[in-house]
Design an enzyme around this catalytic site. Sequence first.
Site, PDB file in Angstrom:
ATOM      1  N   LYS A 158       0.822  -1.214   0.000  1.00  0.00           N
ATOM      2  CA  LYS A 158       0.000   0.000   0.000  1.00  0.00           C
ATOM      3  C   LYS A 158       0.851   1.256   0.000  1.00  0.00           C
ATOM      4  O   LYS A 158       1.917   1.292   0.619  1.00  0.00           O
ATOM      5  CB  LYS A 158      -0.907   0.025   1.244  1.00  0.00           C
ATOM      6  CG  LYS A 158      -1.858  -1.158   1.328  1.00  0.00           C
ATOM      7  CD  LYS A 158      -2.601  -1.204   2.651  1.00  0.00           C
ATOM      8  CE  LYS A 158      -3.943  -0.521   2.585  1.00  0.00           C
ATOM      9  NZ  LYS A 158      -4.777  -0.792   3.802  1.00  0.00           N
ATOM     10  N   ARG A 292     -11.548  13.922   6.337  1.00  0.00           N
ATOM     11  CA  ARG A 292     -12.354  14.789   5.469  1.00  0.00           C
ATOM     12  C   ARG A 292     -13.777  14.250   5.421  1.00  0.00           C
ATOM     13  O   ARG A 292     -14.056  13.184   5.953  1.00  0.00           O
ATOM     14  CB  ARG A 292     -11.773  14.748   4.053  1.00  0.00           C
ATOM     15  CG  ARG A 292     -11.654  13.288   3.566  1.00  0.00           C
ATOM     16  CD  ARG A 292     -11.325  13.179   2.102  1.00  0.00           C
ATOM     17  NE  ARG A 292     -10.846  11.876   1.727  1.00  0.00           N
ATOM     18  CZ  ARG A 292     -11.597  10.834   1.382  1.00  0.00           C
ATOM     19  NH1 ARG A 292     -12.919  10.940   1.406  1.00  0.00           N
ATOM     20  NH2 ARG A 292     -11.059   9.683   1.032  1.00  0.00           N
TER      21      ARG A 292
HETATM   22  P1  ADP Z   1     -14.453   7.649   0.033  1.00  0.00           P
HETATM   23  O1  ADP Z   1     -14.583   6.650   1.100  1.00  0.00           O
HETATM   24  O2  ADP Z   1     -14.836   9.023   0.381  1.00  0.00           O
HETATM   25  O3  ADP Z   1     -15.005   7.183  -1.257  1.00  0.00           O
HETATM   26  P2  ADP Z   1     -12.063   7.358  -1.388  1.00  0.00           P
HETATM   27  O4  ADP Z   1     -10.754   7.001  -0.790  1.00  0.00           O
HETATM   28  O5  ADP Z   1     -12.754   6.389  -2.269  1.00  0.00           O
HETATM   29  O6  ADP Z   1     -12.930   7.704  -0.146  1.00  0.00           O
HETATM   30  O7  ADP Z   1     -11.908   8.741  -2.140  1.00  0.00           O
HETATM   31  C1  ADP Z   1     -12.972   9.597  -2.483  1.00  0.00           C
HETATM   32  C2  ADP Z   1     -12.582  10.419  -3.658  1.00  0.00           C
HETATM   33  O8  ADP Z   1     -11.419  11.153  -3.430  1.00  0.00           O
HETATM   34  C3  ADP Z   1     -12.348   9.594  -4.891  1.00  0.00           C
HETATM   35  O9  ADP Z   1     -12.882  10.312  -5.970  1.00  0.00           O
HETATM   36  C4  ADP Z   1     -10.845   9.489  -4.963  1.00  0.00           C
HETATM   37  O10 ADP Z   1     -10.436   9.387  -6.312  1.00  0.00           O
HETATM   38  C5  ADP Z   1     -10.406  10.772  -4.337  1.00  0.00           C
HETATM   39  N1  ADP Z   1      -9.170  10.648  -3.536  1.00  0.00           N
HETATM   40  C6  ADP Z   1      -9.024   9.988  -2.383  1.00  0.00           C
HETATM   41  N2  ADP Z   1      -7.790  10.130  -1.882  1.00  0.00           N
HETATM   42  C7  ADP Z   1      -7.118  10.909  -2.734  1.00  0.00           C
HETATM   43  C8  ADP Z   1      -5.784  11.445  -2.773  1.00  0.00           C
HETATM   44  N3  ADP Z   1      -4.892  11.175  -1.819  1.00  0.00           N
HETATM   45  N4  ADP Z   1      -5.447  12.221  -3.818  1.00  0.00           N
HETATM   46  C9  ADP Z   1      -6.351  12.491  -4.785  1.00  0.00           C
HETATM   47  N5  ADP Z   1      -7.608  12.031  -4.792  1.00  0.00           N
HETATM   48  C10 ADP Z   1      -8.000  11.252  -3.802  1.00  0.00           C
HETATM   49  P1  ADP Z   2      -7.726   3.868   0.190  1.00  0.00           P
HETATM   50  O1  ADP Z   2      -6.928   4.920   0.876  1.00  0.00           O
HETATM   51  O2  ADP Z   2      -7.387   3.702  -1.226  1.00  0.00           O
HETATM   52  O3  ADP Z   2      -9.197   3.995   0.490  1.00  0.00           O
HETATM   53  P2  ADP Z   2      -7.679   1.663   2.114  1.00  0.00           P
HETATM   54  O4  ADP Z   2      -6.509   1.412   2.986  1.00  0.00           O
HETATM   55  O5  ADP Z   2      -8.870   2.278   2.745  1.00  0.00           O
HETATM   56  O6  ADP Z   2      -7.189   2.518   0.862  1.00  0.00           O
HETATM   57  O7  ADP Z   2      -8.111   0.307   1.407  1.00  0.00           O
HETATM   58  C1  ADP Z   2      -9.055   0.271   0.367  1.00  0.00           C
HETATM   59  C2  ADP Z   2      -9.770  -1.075   0.363  1.00  0.00           C
HETATM   60  O8  ADP Z   2      -8.833  -2.148   0.222  1.00  0.00           O
HETATM   61  C3  ADP Z   2     -10.511  -1.387   1.649  1.00  0.00           C
HETATM   62  O9  ADP Z   2     -11.803  -0.861   1.633  1.00  0.00           O
HETATM   63  C4  ADP Z   2     -10.519  -2.892   1.669  1.00  0.00           C
HETATM   64  O10 ADP Z   2     -11.536  -3.405   0.843  1.00  0.00           O
HETATM   65  C5  ADP Z   2      -9.194  -3.240   1.042  1.00  0.00           C
HETATM   66  N1  ADP Z   2      -8.146  -3.454   2.062  1.00  0.00           N
HETATM   67  C6  ADP Z   2      -7.371  -2.531   2.635  1.00  0.00           C
HETATM   68  N2  ADP Z   2      -6.504  -3.076   3.502  1.00  0.00           N
HETATM   69  C7  ADP Z   2      -6.725  -4.410   3.467  1.00  0.00           C
HETATM   70  C8  ADP Z   2      -6.124  -5.548   4.102  1.00  0.00           C
HETATM   71  N3  ADP Z   2      -5.099  -5.432   4.945  1.00  0.00           N
HETATM   72  N4  ADP Z   2      -6.619  -6.767   3.794  1.00  0.00           N
HETATM   73  C9  ADP Z   2      -7.637  -6.907   2.922  1.00  0.00           C
HETATM   74  N5  ADP Z   2      -8.228  -5.900   2.292  1.00  0.00           N
HETATM   75  C10 ADP Z   2      -7.785  -4.653   2.550  1.00  0.00           C
END
Ligand code: ADP
Ligand code: ADP
Length: 459
Positions: A158, A292
């Site tokens: 990640k 946020r």
């Molecule tokens: P949520 O749970 O609000 O959906 P996401 O992680 O899916 O959270 O992000 C929501 C939106 O923000 C998505 O459109 C994603 O592409 C954008 N986004 C999230 N993190 C970042 C980041 N670090 N930089 C740019 N865009 C981001």
């Molecule tokens: P983002 O910042 O892109 O939202 P997250 O860390 O929230 O990243 O992870 C996005 C998704 O990936 C989670 O909603 C979950 O479905 C999966 N995920 C994240 N961490 C794990 C893990 N350790 N094992 C399995 N699935 C994971």
Amino acid sequence: MLKRVLIANRGEIAVRIIRACRELDIETVAVYSTADAQSLPVQLATRAVCIGPPRAADSYLNQTAVLTAAVESGCDGVHPGYGFLSENADFADLCARCGLKFIGPSGDVIRRMGNKAAARALMQSAGVPVVPGSDGPVPDAETAAQVAEKIGYPVLLKASAGGGGRGMRRVYDPENLIPAFEEARAEAVACFGDGEMYLEKLILNPRHIEFQILADSQGNVVHLGERDCSIQRRNQKLMEESPSRALTDELRTRMGRDAVQAARACGYEGAGTVEFVLDSAGNYYFIEMNTRIQVEHPITEMVTGLDLVREQLRIAAGLELPVQQEQVNLTGHAIEVRINAEDPAHDFRPAPGVTRFLHLPGGCGVRVDTALYNGCELSPWYDSLAAKVIVHAPTRLQAIRRMRRALEELVVEGYPTGADLAHMILYHPDYLKGEYDTGFLEQNLESLLRLSRVEEASE
Ligand code: ADP
Ligand code: ADP
Ligand code: MG
């Protein structure tokens, strides 16, 4: 209360923020790129300022342009929405230095929690369970391989700066680790301008359970229950519901307490989300905190009766939370479906275009958050979220039936969307039973798509 707020965002969330401001008698300044000159937030805001060309790096991510617009138009606050600058600690600091209230936590708190590797370490010291993984970031692929050997495969690589499911790779075998590491790092550099990586044990098909929290500047913190966001494609959420069928009252109390503890441990202020994965044995692990407002916040609004953006604005003005934990009542059941302009039949490729015709659902217990209108262009420059359909009903089954009929009323012509796929999911026996995890969509995608094609052909 704040007097004039600049909205450093676009699309549905900009509209959402303008609405909350208007109800509080706060003036709004929309900023827009040349691609968004005709957009709904530009038309709804008190004033609008063009901040640059379509490329996000030249407009919505251009901190100087955004801050100049805020200062020159006499704003006293900046709401960052989600994505873009919302989790940028330097931007939050710059707002403060320009005398603008950043509507969210301080730069220091964002730094502590926005970096996902750093947040893990902090949570561990606060006694919140985290997924087994690396102690902080790993400098290179070789170190990652050593850590993976220690914690055992499969692992999940990640990006510390990651978001929206990007910069992540699952690795099942040692021989795939090094190429996957380089791939994920390259994606993180491209998406976030930051290639720092860490790794976690991959929990097999967990549920994604997140808790909404609110914290005011007087040190009060409450949680507003959970959202189950396990319907995902490539780690991106498609459909969410609250409450989750996977939680007992006892588990909800424990996870909620840990979410509040997480917020306290980092000195949180504002609205935030603590995300967990929950395994089939009922163990849960912190994965990240989003500092946020989130895309799926409306389902929490439906079951709590609170307006989360209003609360963000009140907290920013130094006011106390309107409720204590015992006063938070979760009522009924809410579901959200994200309507993305993408083509499920072609690997979900983004397919924006002109909205030739639009009809939005309505009626009892239905809410639509969107910046779409008849004839508007959905821009290829930004993400493909076109609308969110949200329903609320007394029971889960009623909410499912209500969402089915809402999606049947929805008409979007001009580009494909995932609405039919979501409609099919609402008939799936496992979905109906509430027995699904983050592997559900991947496992059922082919058959669901086949069914929606049959349905289409018979129309
Ligand atoms: P949520 O749970 O609000 O959906 P996401 O992680 O899916 O959270 O992000 C929501 C939106 O923000 C998505 O459109 C994603 O592409 C954008 N986004 C999230 N993190 C970042 C980041 N670090 N930089 C740019 N865009 C981001
Ligand atoms: P983002 O910042 O892109 O939202 P997250 O860390 O929230 O990243 O992870 C996005 C998704 O990936 C989670 O909603 C979950 O479905 C999966 N995920 C994240 N961490 C794990 C893990 N350790 N094992 C399995 N699935 C994971
Ligand atoms: Mg997440």
